[in-house]
Design an enzyme around this catalytic site. Sequence first.
Site, PDB file in Angstrom:
ATOM      1  CE  LYS A  22     -34.258  46.769 152.747  1.00  0.00           C
ATOM      2  NZ  LYS A  22     -35.008  46.066 151.575  1.00  0.00           N
TER       3      LYS A  22
HETATM    4  C1  LIG Z   1     -35.735  46.916 150.401  1.00  0.00           C
HETATM    5  C2  LIG Z   1     -35.386  48.184 149.574  1.00  0.00           C
HETATM    6  C3  LIG Z   1     -36.190  48.928 148.915  1.00  0.00           C
HETATM    7  C4  LIG Z   1     -37.845  48.701 148.926  1.00  0.00           C
HETATM    8  O1  LIG Z   1     -38.285  48.402 150.241  1.00  0.00           O
HETATM    9  P1  LIG Z   1     -39.788  47.412 150.119  1.00  0.00           P
HETATM   10  O2  LIG Z   1     -40.129  47.510 151.714  1.00  0.00           O
HETATM   11  O3  LIG Z   1     -39.113  45.977 149.965  1.00  0.00           O
HETATM   12  O4  LIG Z   1     -40.605  47.986 148.946  1.00  0.00           O
HETATM   13  C5  LIG Z   1     -35.860  50.230 148.430  1.00  0.00           C
HETATM   14  N1  LIG Z   1     -34.483  50.278 148.204  1.00  0.00           N
HETATM   15  C6  LIG Z   1     -33.551  49.393 148.561  1.00  0.00           C
HETATM   16  C7  LIG Z   1     -32.152  49.776 148.394  1.00  0.00           C
HETATM   17  C8  LIG Z   1     -33.930  48.560 149.283  1.00  0.00           C
HETATM   18  O5  LIG Z   1     -32.806  47.583 149.746  1.00  0.00           O
END
Ligand SMILES: *Cc1c(COP(=O)(O)O)cnc(C)c1O
Length: 406
Positions: free
Chosen positions: A186
């Site tokens: 992210k």
């Molecule tokens: C990455 C992501 C999540 C969840 O995040 P994690 O930290 O990997 O559990 C939820 N929604 C979206 C749209 C994402 O891209």
Amino acid sequence: MPGFEFWGEEEKKEVNDVLETGILMRYGFDGPRKGVWKAKELEQEICRKFGSQYAQLTSSGTAALTTAMAALGIGHGDEVIMPTFTFVASFEAVLSVGAIPVLVDVDDTLTLNPEAVKSAITPKTKCIMPVHMCGSMADLDALKNICEQHDLVLLEDACQSIGGSYKGKMLGTIGNAGTFSFDFVKTMTCGEGGVVMTNSEDIYTKCDGYTDHGHDHLGGPDRGADLHPFIGYNFRISELHAAVGLAQIRKVDQFLAIQKKNHTQLKQILSQVPEVSFRSVPDPAGDSCTFLSWFLATEEITVAFVEEMKAQGILAGNFYWYKNNWHYITKWDHLKNAEFLNRQAHDVTEKLRSYATQSFPASDAIMSRCISTAISLLWTDEQIKEKGEKMVAAIRKALAHVPAEV
Ligand SMILES: *Cc1c(COP(=O)(O)O)cnc(C)c1O
């Protein structure tokens, strides 16, 4: 979504502060931690940077969504309206609180189509959950209006749009609650982690307890003295992960500025091709620019383009057909077959199985023609030019092979 591309001394220093004390847990141990409270500090930074009144860190973005839903009172039998294009975590969180994911079409914003949302409302609807996919936002004014008219809560899954905004407010701070993910890919990362943001003290207090076995955190330095006003879970972030996030949040403005510059340059190159169109962005100034998302005229041309890129060893970024079972409903067989490890409520499995026969032609028509190009922080101007030119050549080749229908 590239925070990890800027791993450096800053992250090591913050982590080292924690390693020096050996207190890896965010609560308690007030003496030995010698004033090091990385999780608390990161929550304060998040509130300051993104303009949220409260922030509760969690062990992941998925845990943040689950926590937010519990705090918003979403549970058994409630319906949550969410898009057909997202990451699997969105429906996982809905299911984890016993609620029912109601999937509806996306439009060329790549997020919830407000008209499709309206048609999906039933007496059981409790929440609308837009997912601000690939760095940019849903039409939040329209969705807020629908929520007000029908007395629904708005939960923003802003996991992919850290630093994006809508009409001057940061994404994730506009609904009743919003979440970021700080997983490894992210915009800013903790390694693993997430956050719930809210401007409601009540929702925040519930998130605070829910992520830590229901502790009210009012017992002082002795955790054993905390009371448990409700049942919670352990979705705590560790001090080590929070330390990484603290270094990353201080660089996030720099990440966003580079993303915007690279996004603009690549978009300029692709704009030379009249057959290319771009994603609609409800507030263009608020695009966090983690991806450049664009369309070709037909599915056939798009396939030809992706195949041409593949032949050159370049991943083109299409969520509809290629080696990606995470993001779009056509590939979610486990959801459509209701493949749970344990027994679930009948209304949940019935709804999921209905997706095996329900089609989403409006979403298909968007997603089958969409390419989302991930923007790297490390590209040089020359590399962007070279990449853009390769893409333009591949588009022209695809157009020559599959002429647009007249
Ligand atoms: C990455 C992501 C999540 C969840 O995040 P994690 O930290 O990997 O559990 C939820 N929604 C979206 C749209 C994402 O891209």
